[in-house]
Enzyme design. Structure first.
Site, PDB file in Angstrom:
ATOM      1  NE  ARG A 179      -3.333  -2.224   2.868  1.00 50.62           N
ATOM      2  CZ  ARG A 179      -3.297  -3.242   3.557  1.00 50.62           C
ATOM      3  NH1 ARG A 179      -1.929  -3.505   4.030  1.00 50.62           N
ATOM      4  NH2 ARG A 179      -4.147  -4.161   3.560  1.00 50.62           N
ATOM      5  CE  LYS A 203      -6.246  -0.365   4.948  1.00 56.20           C
ATOM      6  NZ  LYS A 203      -7.450  -0.882   4.256  1.00 56.20           N
ATOM      7  CG  HIS A 271      -5.250   1.278  -4.383  1.00 51.67           C
ATOM      8  ND1 HIS A 271      -4.862   0.553  -3.040  1.00 51.67           N
ATOM      9  CD2 HIS A 271      -6.621   0.786  -4.551  1.00 51.67           C
ATOM     10  CE1 HIS A 271      -5.902  -0.228  -2.628  1.00 51.67           C
ATOM     11  NE2 HIS A 271      -6.964   0.010  -3.425  1.00 51.67           N
ATOM     12  NE  ARG A 274      -2.980  -3.288  -1.359  1.00 50.75           N
ATOM     13  CZ  ARG A 274      -2.898  -4.526  -0.106  1.00 50.75           C
ATOM     14  NH1 ARG A 274      -1.408  -4.492  -0.177  1.00 50.75           N
ATOM     15  NH2 ARG A 274      -3.428  -4.951   0.473  1.00 50.75           N
ATOM     16  CG  HIS A 297      -6.407  -8.735   1.802  1.00 49.24           C
ATOM     17  ND1 HIS A 297      -6.665  -9.035   0.450  1.00 49.24           N
ATOM     18  CD2 HIS A 297      -6.096  -7.264   1.516  1.00 49.24           C
ATOM     19  CE1 HIS A 297      -6.546  -8.092  -0.398  1.00 49.24           C
ATOM     20  NE2 HIS A 297      -6.151  -6.916   0.189  1.00 49.24           N
ATOM     21  CE1 TYR A 306      -6.827  -8.606  -7.197  1.00 52.88           C
ATOM     22  CE2 TYR A 306      -6.859  -9.144  -4.972  1.00 52.88           C
ATOM     23  CZ  TYR A 306      -6.568  -8.443  -6.026  1.00 52.88           C
ATOM     24  OH  TYR A 306      -6.253  -7.277  -5.701  1.00 52.88           O
TER      25      TYR A 306
END
Length: 333
Positions: A179, A203, A271, A274, A297, A306
């Protein structure tokens, strides 16, 4: 008279101290939202922008349920469904509605865990199928062309610190699927080039180890040895950040966005690189669990965007290698 005056003075002081409430927010709802946002920031380590987004979503929902004569603590499934429908009618994208619903789920899970509620109004609420819309990605040839262009500039004798930096960042963005916030927060000590990897803080300050390929490693080494010292010399004091600006300071996300869009002729963004990384991995046979870990994630549902690529790849392999599928192909030739 003195007693009356003192009474008036006391009342006036109390009025001055009274907290100002935002429209659509009851005192209890406001306190609950602030406490939850503090929990997100302090205990879960979310970044300020993420906390602000959660606060805004919860205040919007509080305003909606107040119009339905309810509060956050007394909200029911019909209130959550009604709020989502209201967003749809105001042309809010399904991806944004899904994010808002995710915010409510986390909020009510926190209240249940803290035993402030015994009922979760988000139960059995179906999330908009935003993951069915595949994020746009670049073709492999487009990425290779962009990396080759910056690579030529970085390998030239006239290459300066910025040329070396930009090529290293592009290689890292695509190789690691980072990111934009992760790449600007990288420090030099996060590099693990001897083991062909880099330590990334994602994150919620969750750390993960991202493997790197040889071309990315070469670009980063070239930048660290030749480009970064030049940029450091233009600033005041030492910097821990890996990637620096022309003034020797840590980069902002906006600088990275501008650089990527510039070298790609407006086709790419951090983005999109990525997403391109993840898309190309799946197209070459990577399973979704691996991609989930690679991208950082928290939930496999995020990676399931995906899924159809994995199915397309499976069909292609089946047609190439299953004997009866090969027979049908030969018969149709």
């Amino acid at each position: 008279m003195g007693a009356v005056k003192g009474g008036k003075s006391r009342v006036m002081r109390e009025k001055v101290k009274a907290p100002q409430r935002k429209t659509g927010e009851t005192a209890s709802d406001g306190a609950m939202v602030r406490e939850y946002v503090t929990h997100l920031r302090v205990e879960r380590g979310l970044r300020p922008l993420s906390c602000e987004a959660y606060r805004r979503d919860l205040e919007q929902f509080a305003e909606f349920v107040e119009g339905e004569h309810a509060t956050l603590a007394t909200a029911r499934q019909q209130h959550v469904s009604g709020w989502m429908q209201d967003k749809r009618e105001h042309a809010v994208e399904s991806r944004s509605i899904a994010r808002k619903l995710s915010c409510l789920r986390g909020f009510y899970k926190w209240l249940l865990k803290d035993k402030r509620m015994t009922y979760d109004p988000t139960v059995n609420i179906e999330s908009p199928a935003s993951w069915k819309v595949l994020p746009k990605s670049l073709a492999e040839g487009e990425v290779e062309e962009m990396l080759e262009r910056t690579g030529v500039a970085a390998r030239s004798e006239a290459a300066d610190g910025l040329a070396l930096r930009d090529h290293a960042m592009l290689e890292l963005l695509y190789a690691g699927g980072l990111r934009v916030g992760e790449i600007v927060s990288l420090r030099q000590e996060d590099l693990r080039l001897e083991s062909a990897s880099v330590q990334v803080r994602g994150k919620g300050d969750k750390e993960r180890i991202v493997p790197l390929h040889a071309k990315a490693i070469a670009a980063i080494e070239n930048y660290v040895q030749r480009g970064r010292p030049e940029l450091v010399s233009k600033g005041a004091g030492m910097q821990r950040a890996l990637f620096l600006s022309v003034r020797g300071k840590p980069l902002t996300t906006q600088v990275v966005w501008t650089m990527v869009r510039g070298v790609s002729g407006g086709k790419a963004s951090p983005h999109k690189l990525r997403h391109s990384c993840a898309t190309h991995m799946v197209e070459h046979g990577a399973d979704l669990r691996t991609v989930q870990t690679f991208l950082g994630h928290a939930d496999i549902a995020t990676t399931q965007v995906y899924t159809h690529l994995a199915i397309d790849r499976l069909k292609q392999v089946h047609r190439m290698h299953h004997p009866r599928a090969k027979m049908r192909k030969e018969a149709g030739a």
